[in-house]
Each structure stands twice: as C-alpha cells, then as structure tokens.
Motif scaffolding. Structure first.
Motif, PDB file in Angstrom:
ATOM      1  N   GLN A   1      -5.583  -2.050  -2.751  1.00  0.00           N
ATOM      2  CA  GLN A   1      -4.757  -1.459  -3.807  1.00  0.00           C
ATOM      3  C   GLN A   1      -3.382  -1.056  -3.278  1.00  0.00           C
ATOM      4  OE1 GLN A   1      -5.554  -1.507  -6.978  1.00  0.00           O
ATOM      5  NE2 GLN A   1      -7.554  -2.414  -6.488  1.00  0.00           N
ATOM      6  N   ASN A   2      -3.339  -0.583  -2.039  1.00  0.00           N
ATOM      7  CA  ASN A   2      -2.050  -0.207  -1.429  1.00  0.00           C
ATOM      8  C   ASN A   2      -1.124  -1.419  -1.289  1.00  0.00           C
ATOM      9  OD1 ASN A   2      -2.732   2.496  -1.182  1.00  0.00           O
ATOM     10  ND2 ASN A   2      -3.522   2.271   0.902  1.00  0.00           N
ATOM     11  N   GLU A   3      -1.726  -2.594  -1.076  1.00  0.00           N
ATOM     12  CA  GLU A   3      -0.937  -3.807  -0.877  1.00  0.00           C
ATOM     13  C   GLU A   3      -0.438  -4.408  -2.191  1.00  0.00           C
ATOM     14  OE1 GLU A   3       0.025  -5.191   2.051  1.00  0.00           O
ATOM     15  OE2 GLU A   3      -0.800  -3.377   2.960  1.00  0.00           O
ATOM     16  N   ARG A   4      -1.030  -4.000  -3.295  1.00  0.00           N
ATOM     17  CA  ARG A   4      -0.624  -4.550  -4.582  1.00  0.00           C
ATOM     18  C   ARG A   4       0.726  -3.965  -5.014  1.00  0.00           C
ATOM     19  NH1 ARG A   4      -4.456  -3.334  -8.922  1.00  0.00           N
ATOM     20  NH2 ARG A   4      -3.463  -5.087 -10.027  1.00  0.00           N
ATOM     21  N   THR A   5       1.368  -4.632  -5.955  1.00  0.00           N
ATOM     22  CA  THR A   5       2.649  -4.149  -6.476  1.00  0.00           C
ATOM     23  C   THR A   5       2.491  -2.742  -7.033  1.00  0.00           C
ATOM     24  OG1 THR A   5       3.226  -6.423  -7.081  1.00  0.00           O
ATOM     25  CG2 THR A   5       4.513  -4.639  -8.099  1.00  0.00           C
TER      26      THR A   5
ATOM     27  N   GLN B   1      -1.872   2.677 -11.935  1.00  0.00           N
ATOM     28  CA  GLN B   1      -2.920   3.652 -12.249  1.00  0.00           C
ATOM     29  C   GLN B   1      -4.297   3.197 -11.763  1.00  0.00           C
ATOM     30  OE1 GLN B   1      -2.458   6.645 -13.173  1.00  0.00           O
ATOM     31  NE2 GLN B   1      -4.606   7.215 -13.364  1.00  0.00           N
ATOM     32  N   PRO B   2      -4.665   1.899 -11.908  1.00  0.00           N
ATOM     33  CA  PRO B   2      -5.949   1.455 -11.359  1.00  0.00           C
ATOM     34  C   PRO B   2      -6.045   1.694  -9.852  1.00  0.00           C
ATOM     35  CG  PRO B   2      -5.115  -0.179 -12.881  1.00  0.00           C
ATOM     36  CD  PRO B   2      -4.020   0.818 -12.686  1.00  0.00           C
TER      37      PRO B   2
END
Length: 366
Positions: free
Chosen positions: A282-286, A291-292
């Motif tokens: 999740q940290n690597e995502r844009t 919120q997810p």
C-alpha cells in the motif's frame, strides 16, 4: 689603742650578726604562722565538704529507703497497674488474631465468589456460542465480511479443481469488501511465493497454485446474464474482480484437497507476513493507496479483525462456473480443464447451468 678599735669593731660585727639572726627568726615565725593559718583554712574547707557529702549521702539513703519500702497502698496500686497493662496487651493480641482470621475468611469468600462468577460466565459463553453457531447472521450486519470459497463440482475428466475466493458480506448479491481488493491479495501472495523462501512452509505445498493464480470478472448475478458487476464513479467504471485458483488433481482427492487448500489460504491471509507485505504494498501505491491504503495499514481495522476472526470462512460448491464468472473467463477455465473438448455439451454444463445461454450452444459438438 689599736687593740680597742679592733675590739670595738668585733663587737659591732657580733651585734650585726645577732640582729640578722633575730630578723631571720622573726621571718621564720611569720612563715610558720602563715602556714598554720592556711592549714586551718584548708582543714575548715575540708570539714565543710565532708559535711556536704554527708548530707547528700543522707538524702540518697532516705530516697532509697523510701523507694525500697513503699507502703501497702502503693504496692496495691502498682500491682493493679501491671494487671491492667497485661489485660490490655492480651486484648490487643486477641483483637489482632480475630482480625487476621476475619480477613482470611473474607478473602476466601471473595475468591470463591469470583470463581463462581467466572464459572457462570464461562458456562453462559459456551451456551450462547452454541446458540449463535446455529444462526449465520447473528452479530453480523451488512458490513461484516466472510472469506468465502466457491468450488466447482467435481468432474473426473477435468485436469484441475477450480476454487473461487472472495471476501464478501451476506447482503443480497454478496458485496465484496471495498478495501481488501482481489488484486491486492493476488499481488501480495504471488510476491511471497516468488520472492520469500522463508514463507514457503505457509503455502503447505500450494505455492505453484498461488504463483499461477488468476483474477476474474464477477458476474452481476449468479447464473444470470453475462454482465460484470461494476460501480460507476466520476465518469469511471470500476469492475469487481475475484481470485480463482486451479489445483492439479495430482494434489489428492477432491474434497480433502480443496479443504486443505481453504485452510492454507485462511492461515496465509491471517499471517504477519501477509499483513506486513500488504502494508509495504500500500505504501508503494500512488498516494500510499489512499483511504484503502490507510485502512489496510491499520492492524486493528475492521478488515483485519474480520479476516482474522476464528471460523470466519466458508466453503460451498458451484454447479457451474456461471455462478461467479463472466463468459470470457468461463471459456478460459473450461479450456484449461478439458482442452479442445471444452466446447462439448457434457463439459459445457460445467460452464453454464443452461448451456443454451453459453456461447457454444450451436456448436456441432453439442
């Protein structure tokens, strides 16, 4: 004449000597008198001191005599005082003993009471746990999500067992969890299987099945029209996807194997490895997943609480793949199961309950 002078001179010397002697005698007498006076004074002082000492000794003797010889009344009073003191001490000791026994009894009663309360609670918990187990919806509102496994019924000619997996609620249409997406699960599990050898024991022999896992579009209604479930927001269409797995039949007997696979997946998704890698994912995502991502990084969020809830999983069997998948995905899966014969009627029924609704209804092989 000379003789007279000498005689006179001698006489004068004798007189002078006598005068000196007299003076010496007078001086000696004065000294003796002075010494005698001093002696008398010292003796007088000594007598005074002796008198004082004698008086003091007499006083001490009197005091001792008084102490040593109390009268009868004093003796009785002293005795009464001693008896009263002893009685008070006995009362204090007795009071302490009684208090100690009382405290001990109270503590034992409190322990017994606490134990009885705990036992009653445990009995009630056991009773109501059994009661709740008979009610599938008890305590689970529309927001409650369950890890569900839908398995295609067995076919001896198929090369694989097909297992669909989703994290959904029990509302009509079984809404998928909006935070933990199928794609998130797919990417994280595949990364663990491919790149972390330390986690291989967690896969329980299914690591190749996980590596070759797939995503499929979710049919809007089980066995209904060929439409993918989707949501529209801000002009964009967001399709719902589900995970599916093809387990080689060589893994073992049908029911035992799919049950083993289900239990393996439950443990994997409950593991610290999965949570930790999901956090990094999740940290690597844009925007850190938006919120997810924020929800999925929180180990105390409802998503993880529900996912890790004991016995929060279920396994059901599908009559045909159209219970969950859209037609395009069904065609791909059937080809995997039966090869070129997948368009035959006897195999088409594993794709669609009503084969007339399938894309190969008019095929010559049907």
């Amino acid at each position: 004449m000379l003789g007279q002078k000498q005689k006179r001179k001698a006489t004068e010397e004798v007189e002078e000597i006598e005068e000196v002697d007299e003076e010496l005698e007078d001086a000696e007498e004065d000294e003796e008198e002075e010494e005698e006076e001093n002696d008398n004074e010292e003796k007088a002082n000594e007598d005074d001191e002796e008198d004082e000492e004698e008086e003091e000794e007499e006083k001490v003797v009197v005091k001792k005599t008084v102490k040593r010889k109390p009268n009868k009344k004093q003796k009785e009073e002293a005795k009464n005082e001693e008896e009263e003191e002893e009685e008070e001490e006995e009362k204090v000791v007795a009071k302490k003993i009684i208090q100690k026994k009382t405290n001990k009894k109270q503590k034992e009663e409190e322990k017994t009471e606490i134990k009885n309360v705990q036992e009653k609670k445990e009995l009630l918990i056991q009773k109501y746990t059994k009661l709740a187990s008979k009610k599938n919806s008890f305590g689970k509102g529309s927001s409650w999500h369950t890890l569900k496994f839908n398995v295609l019924k067995e076919c001896t000619a198929a090369q694989y067992y097909v297992v669909e997996m989703e994290f959904s609620n029990d509302e009509e249409g079984e809404q998928l969890n909006i935070w933990l997406k199928a794609s998130h699960i797919h990417d994280v599990l595949k990364c663990l299987a491919d790149d972390d050898p330390d986690t291989l024991p967690l896969f329980n022999g299914f690591e190749d099945v996980i590596r070759n896992a797939h995503l499929g579009e979710l049919r809007v209604k089980p066995y209904g029209e060929n439409v993918c479930r989707a949501n529209k927001k801000n002009g964009y269409t967001y399709k719902d996807f589900i995970n599916y797995y093809l387990i080689p039949k060589e893994k073992g007997a049908f029911k035992a194997t799919v049950e083993k696979f289900k239990n393996t997946m439950v443990k994997l998704l409950n593991s610290d490895h999965f949570f930790s890698l999901m956090t990094v994912y999740q940290n690597e995502r844009t925007n850190n997943g938006g919120q997810p991502g924020k929800v999925l990084r929180d180990g105390d969020s409802d998503v993880w609480q529900q996912l890790k809830k004991e016995n929060n999983s279920e396994l059901k069997y599908m009559d045909a793949l159209s219970a969950k998948f859209t037609d395009d995905i069904i065609i791909v899966i059937l080809h995997k199961l039966f090869g070129e014969d997948s368009i035959m009627a006897k195999y088409q029924k594993f794709g669609w309950v009503n084969r007339e609704s399938g894309p190969f209804a008019k095929s010559k092989k049907n």
